[in-house]
Design a protein around this motif. Structure first.
Motif, PDB file in Angstrom:
ATOM      1  N   GLU A 139       0.937  -1.249  -0.058  1.00 19.81           N
ATOM      2  CA  GLU A 139      -0.057  -0.170   0.039  1.00 19.81           C
ATOM      3  C   GLU A 139       0.908   1.349   0.034  1.00 19.81           C
ATOM      4  N   VAL A 140       0.084   2.257  -0.555  1.00 17.14           N
ATOM      5  CA  VAL A 140       1.162   3.347  -0.733  1.00 17.14           C
ATOM      6  C   VAL A 140       0.460   4.291   0.394  1.00 17.14           C
ATOM      7  N   GLY A 141       1.375   4.995   1.625  1.00 21.19           N
ATOM      8  CA  GLY A 141       0.888   5.793   2.425  1.00 21.19           C
ATOM      9  C   GLY A 141       0.739   7.289   1.959  1.00 21.19           C
ATOM     10  N   LYS A 142       1.517   8.018   1.490  1.00 22.74           N
ATOM     11  CA  LYS A 142       1.594   9.316   0.907  1.00 22.74           C
ATOM     12  C   LYS A 142       2.176   9.409  -0.286  1.00 22.74           C
ATOM     13  N   THR A 143       2.117  10.429  -1.269  1.00 18.17           N
ATOM     14  CA  THR A 143       2.849  10.618  -2.392  1.00 18.17           C
ATOM     15  C   THR A 143       2.847  12.189  -2.298  1.00 18.17           C
ATOM     16  N   GLU A 144       3.978  12.724  -2.505  1.00 23.25           N
ATOM     17  CA  GLU A 144       4.113  14.185  -2.401  1.00 23.25           C
ATOM     18  C   GLU A 144       5.080  14.474  -3.933  1.00 23.25           C
ATOM     19  N   PHE A 145       4.424  15.681  -4.393  1.00 23.58           N
ATOM     20  CA  PHE A 145       4.806  16.098  -5.497  1.00 23.58           C
ATOM     21  C   PHE A 145       5.481  17.277  -5.223  1.00 23.58           C
ATOM     22  N   CYS A 146       6.926  17.288  -5.173  1.00 26.95           N
ATOM     23  CA  CYS A 146       7.639  18.582  -4.530  1.00 26.95           C
ATOM     24  C   CYS A 146       7.946  19.486  -5.464  1.00 26.95           C
ATOM     25  N   GLY A 147       7.344  19.129  -6.943  1.00 23.81           N
ATOM     26  CA  GLY A 147       7.548  20.147  -8.062  1.00 23.81           C
ATOM     27  C   GLY A 147       8.856  20.397  -8.770  1.00 23.81           C
ATOM     28  N   LEU A 148       8.954  21.126  -9.735  1.00 17.95           N
ATOM     29  CA  LEU A 148      10.097  21.475 -10.577  1.00 17.95           C
ATOM     30  C   LEU A 148      11.120  22.145  -9.828  1.00 17.95           C
ATOM     31  N   ARG A 149      12.275  21.493  -9.527  1.00 21.23           N
ATOM     32  CA  ARG A 149      13.251  22.078  -8.521  1.00 21.23           C
ATOM     33  C   ARG A 149      14.733  22.226  -9.368  1.00 21.23           C
TER      34      ARG A 149
END
Length: 140
Positions: free
Chosen positions: A36-46
């Motif tokens: 299972e996937v707990g959380k997914t964060e898209f931190c953006g273009l860096r």
């Protein structure tokens, strides 16, 4: 099943929609293997610290996973095959952290730095001259 954190970096030419589709496909690989996937964060273009395959910037994605080693192996195999993924790293963790990652916390800090001078420095809203001290009353 063990707890894992995976970070992968997607090339700068990819749109945010493509990055989200990639993350969903990797999450589906984990779910199909019983994890299972707990959380997914898209931190953006860096900005990258150095060029990777002629890219100066990249999209960062962080995923908290609970999965079997076989599921992680299959996800990493698909990460290797994708031309859009520049780098990835998977580590095991004792406990999954549901708080925002340091990358996301850094972004909010960066937004706070762009305040104007008068926002939090105790300046009066309107300059009425009441706080000015005549020079003859100043002692040095």
């Amino acid at each position: 099943m063990k707890n894992y954190e995976t970070v992968f970096v997607v090339r700068q030419d990819a749109t945010p929609g493509q990055v989200e589709t990639l993350a969903q496909s990797y999450a589906e690989v984990i779910r199909s293997s019983g994890g299972e996937v707990g959380k997914t964060e898209f931190c953006g273009l860096r900005n990258l610290a150095y060029r990777i395959k002629k890219n100066k910037k990249a999209h960062y994605v962080l995923m908290n996973l609970t999965a079997t080693p076989a599921g992680i192996t299959e996800m990493e195999r698909q990460l290797k095959l994708s031309e859009d993924v520049l780098r990835y790293l998977t580590i095991t963790t004792e406990v999954l952290d549901n708080n925002p990652s340091p990358l996301m916390q850094q972004r909010s800090f960066r937004e706070e730095r762009h305040r104007s001078y008068d926002d939090d420095f105790g300046m009066p809203d309107a300059f009425d001259g009441s706080h000015i001290v005549p020079l003859d009353e100043v002692t040095i």
